[in-house]
Design an enzyme around this catalytic site. Structure first.
Site, PDB file in Angstrom:
ATOM      1  N   ALA A 110       0.843  -1.200   0.000  1.00  0.00           N
ATOM      2  CA  ALA A 110       0.000   0.000   0.000  1.00  0.00           C
ATOM      3  C   ALA A 110       0.884   1.259   0.000  1.00  0.00           C
ATOM      4  O   ALA A 110       1.972   1.245   0.567  1.00  0.00           O
ATOM      5  CB  ALA A 110      -0.909  -0.009   1.226  1.00  0.00           C
ATOM      6  N   PRO A 111       0.413   2.323  -0.660  1.00  0.00           N
ATOM      7  CA  PRO A 111      -0.898   2.497  -1.304  1.00  0.00           C
ATOM      8  C   PRO A 111      -1.010   1.914  -2.712  1.00  0.00           C
ATOM      9  O   PRO A 111      -2.089   1.930  -3.283  1.00  0.00           O
ATOM     10  CB  PRO A 111      -1.065   4.011  -1.322  1.00  0.00           C
ATOM     11  CG  PRO A 111       0.331   4.532  -1.421  1.00  0.00           C
ATOM     12  CD  PRO A 111       1.180   3.594  -0.605  1.00  0.00           C
ATOM     13  N   GLY A 112       0.111   1.449  -3.299  1.00  0.00           N
ATOM     14  CA  GLY A 112      -0.032   0.721  -4.542  1.00  0.00           C
ATOM     15  C   GLY A 112       0.761   1.207  -5.739  1.00  0.00           C
ATOM     16  O   GLY A 112       0.679   0.600  -6.809  1.00  0.00           O
ATOM     17  N   LYS A 114       3.963   1.142  -6.593  1.00  0.00           N
ATOM     18  CA  LYS A 114       4.921   0.181  -7.144  1.00  0.00           C
ATOM     19  C   LYS A 114       4.201  -1.051  -7.685  1.00  0.00           C
ATOM     20  O   LYS A 114       4.638  -1.643  -8.683  1.00  0.00           O
ATOM     21  CB  LYS A 114       5.960  -0.187  -6.082  1.00  0.00           C
ATOM     22  CG  LYS A 114       6.831   0.995  -5.639  1.00  0.00           C
ATOM     23  CD  LYS A 114       7.810   0.611  -4.560  1.00  0.00           C
ATOM     24  CE  LYS A 114       8.663   1.793  -4.124  1.00  0.00           C
ATOM     25  NZ  LYS A 114       7.901   2.841  -3.433  1.00  0.00           N
ATOM     26  N   GLU A 131      -0.740  -6.344   1.792  1.00  0.00           N
ATOM     27  CA  GLU A 131      -0.643  -5.242   2.755  1.00  0.00           C
ATOM     28  C   GLU A 131      -1.167  -5.725   4.096  1.00  0.00           C
ATOM     29  O   GLU A 131      -2.307  -6.189   4.191  1.00  0.00           O
ATOM     30  CB  GLU A 131      -1.419  -4.023   2.271  1.00  0.00           C
ATOM     31  CG  GLU A 131      -1.534  -2.897   3.275  1.00  0.00           C
ATOM     32  CD  GLU A 131      -0.191  -2.411   3.809  1.00  0.00           C
ATOM     33  OE1 GLU A 131      -0.083  -2.251   5.047  1.00  0.00           O
ATOM     34  OE2 GLU A 131       0.737  -2.206   2.995  1.00  0.00           O
ATOM     35  N   ASP A 176       9.346  -3.278  -0.156  1.00  0.00           N
ATOM     36  CA  ASP A 176       9.468  -1.834   0.078  1.00  0.00           C
ATOM     37  C   ASP A 176       9.196  -1.656   1.560  1.00  0.00           C
ATOM     38  O   ASP A 176       8.064  -1.428   1.974  1.00  0.00           O
ATOM     39  CB  ASP A 176       8.476  -1.076  -0.797  1.00  0.00           C
ATOM     40  CG  ASP A 176       8.625   0.428  -0.673  1.00  0.00           C
ATOM     41  OD1 ASP A 176       9.763   0.899  -0.499  1.00  0.00           O
ATOM     42  OD2 ASP A 176       7.597   1.128  -0.724  1.00  0.00           O
ATOM     43  N   CYS A 229      12.692   4.272   2.237  1.00  0.00           N
ATOM     44  CA  CYS A 229      12.708   5.720   2.011  1.00  0.00           C
ATOM     45  C   CYS A 229      13.428   6.389   3.182  1.00  0.00           C
ATOM     46  O   CYS A 229      12.956   7.370   3.750  1.00  0.00           O
ATOM     47  CB  CYS A 229      11.301   6.273   1.829  1.00  0.00           C
ATOM     48  SG  CYS A 229      10.168   5.910   3.187  1.00  0.00           S
TER      49      CYS A 229
END
Length: 433
Positions: A110-112, A114, A131, A176, A229
């Protein structure tokens, strides 16, 4: 904005003479971008019809920088022609060159953004997009639905349960990972306030746990994309080195015009003082070993003549249609629907059988709108398109039917014609135009 001194000291030690440039970048506005959904529209066609300024992103052919105006209410956004995405985050999927037929797991999706990129890259493959947080899985579903993607299965489960169900099942896994978020500090004070100098270590432990489960789902020779990130070495290079050593992975070189990793030149780092985007770390690894992990049995799916006849009549589609927990679905690969997994969607949700007949779902129209026998294609600049997005009726000359409404060739929703009257099927919760 006030920055934590411990964070600033860490960044100064990390960047050296580039530290002042980095510090200045934190006071600049956040860059905005969009990703063109090639499942619905080609990049070339999108560039022809878009009515706001865009400029290309060098490392993503379907990515474009935009100004800071909100585009979420634009007709083409409603139609799933594009997805608003942070520009640096678009690079992650580009770390690997996909063949187009892979089985892929996006473990923390989420949120989607990638997941949407991956699904576009594997038209002949299947993506399981997972998720763990229920509310976020619902956001993920709504974005995948709007994009009209036919090759995505969405789950809402833990990495542990996913790894138990899907032993040695995937060619590619993207992690991620949840992280300390240092690369997102320009997004607002809340992200900054949640940071403390112990957070990177805590996140690194969680990341290793997620990666250990990702290893179990990958086939021998499969590829693992790991991204965060954040800037911390503990969550990035240290995690990659430890994981590769413990689980026997080769760290592959990523070809990209970005800064290299700290004592790990194969990986890349994106910084806001060097690129038009936020902070990002990306590593690509290949699995050498073989686990022979068991996989759980597949779920037995039902079939309904009422459903099959309806879908065939309105779209001509007659393959891969099954019943699951009261709803009908177009299932991209039924062998990937495993017992014990909590699914949000096992493919395209088509609708359900009611006492009065078949009740179509919104996803049917967004995914199969182009295949509908009856459809109505409107320009995004037209008054009729805007009226439809507000939930209003239109004056059209069509026989009694279920039809799909398209905006510049992109399926956005459905309608029903009955005795010359137009019934708007665009969901009320989306009518924010």
């Amino acid at each position: 904005m006030k920055w934590d001194n411990a964070f600033l000291q860490r960044m100064e030690a990390l960047l050296g003479e580039k530290y002042d440039d980095f510090l200045a970048s934190l006071d600049r506005p956040q860059e905005k971008a969009l990703y063109v959904n090639e499942n619905k529209i080609s990049v070339e066609r999108f560039c022809e019809i878009v009515d706001f300024h865009i400029s290309p992103i060098s490392y993503e052919k379907a990515g474009f920088y935009i100004d800071n105006e909100k585009k979420g209410r634009h007709p083409l956004h409603h139609a799933g022609a594009f997805y608003i995405q942070e520009p640096s985050a678009m690079f992650t999927v580009n770390a690997l060159k996909f063949r187009g037929n892979e089985k892929v797991l996006d473990m923390c999706s989420a949120p989607g953004g990638k997941s949407i990129q991956i699904a576009n890259r594997i038209p002949d493959g299947v993506l399981v997009s997972n998720e763990i947080v229920k509310s976020r899985s619902e956001i993920l579903y709504s974005n995948i639905e709007r994009m009209g993607l036919k090759n995505v299965i969405i789950s809402n489960d833990t990495p542990e349960n996913i790894s138990k169900a899907y032993g040695d099942s995937f060619d590619v896994c993207l992690v991620d990972a949840p992280c300390s978020g240092e690369g997102m500090f320009r997004r607002g004070e809340k992200v900054v306030e949640e940071w403390n100098e112990n957070l990177p270590k805590m996140c690194a432990e969680r990341q290793m746990d997620i990666l250990s489960n990702a290893d179990k789902v990958l086939k021998k020779g499969g590829c693992l994309i790991y991204s965060t990130c954040t800037y911390s070495i503990e969550e990035n290079e240290a995690v990659v080195k430890e994981f590769a050593k413990r689980f026997d992975y080769e760290i592959l070189n990523i070809e990209a015009p970005f800064s290299r990793g700290v004592d790990l030149p194969e990986v890349v780092r994106l910084y806001p003082h060097e690129n038009k985007g936020e902070g990002q770390f990306v590593a690509l690894m290949k699995k050498r070993g073989e686990n022979n992990n068991p996989t759980t049995p597949i779920v037995k799916l039902g079939n309904s003549k009422i459903t099959n006849d309806f879908i065939y009549d309105v779209t001509g589609v007659k393959e891969n249609i099954f019943e699951y927990k009261g709803d009908s679905y177009f299932v991209p690969d039924k062998s990937m629907i495993k017992k014990g997994v909590n699914y949000v969607s096992i493919g395209v949700r088509l609708g359900c059988v009611e006492s009065y007949g078949f009740d179509p779902h919104h996803y049917l129209f967004t995914a199969f709108g182009k295949e509908f026998v009856h459809n109505l294609d409107l320009a995004h600049t037209s008054d009729e398109a805007k009226r439809y997005l507000r939930g209003e009726t239109l004056d059209v000359d069509l026989p009694d039917c279920f039809g799909a409404l398209l905006i510049d060739g992109c399926p956005v929703g459905g309608f029903k014609m009955s005795k010359g009257k137009f019934k708007n099927y665009y969901p009320k919760g989306l009518r924010n135009f």
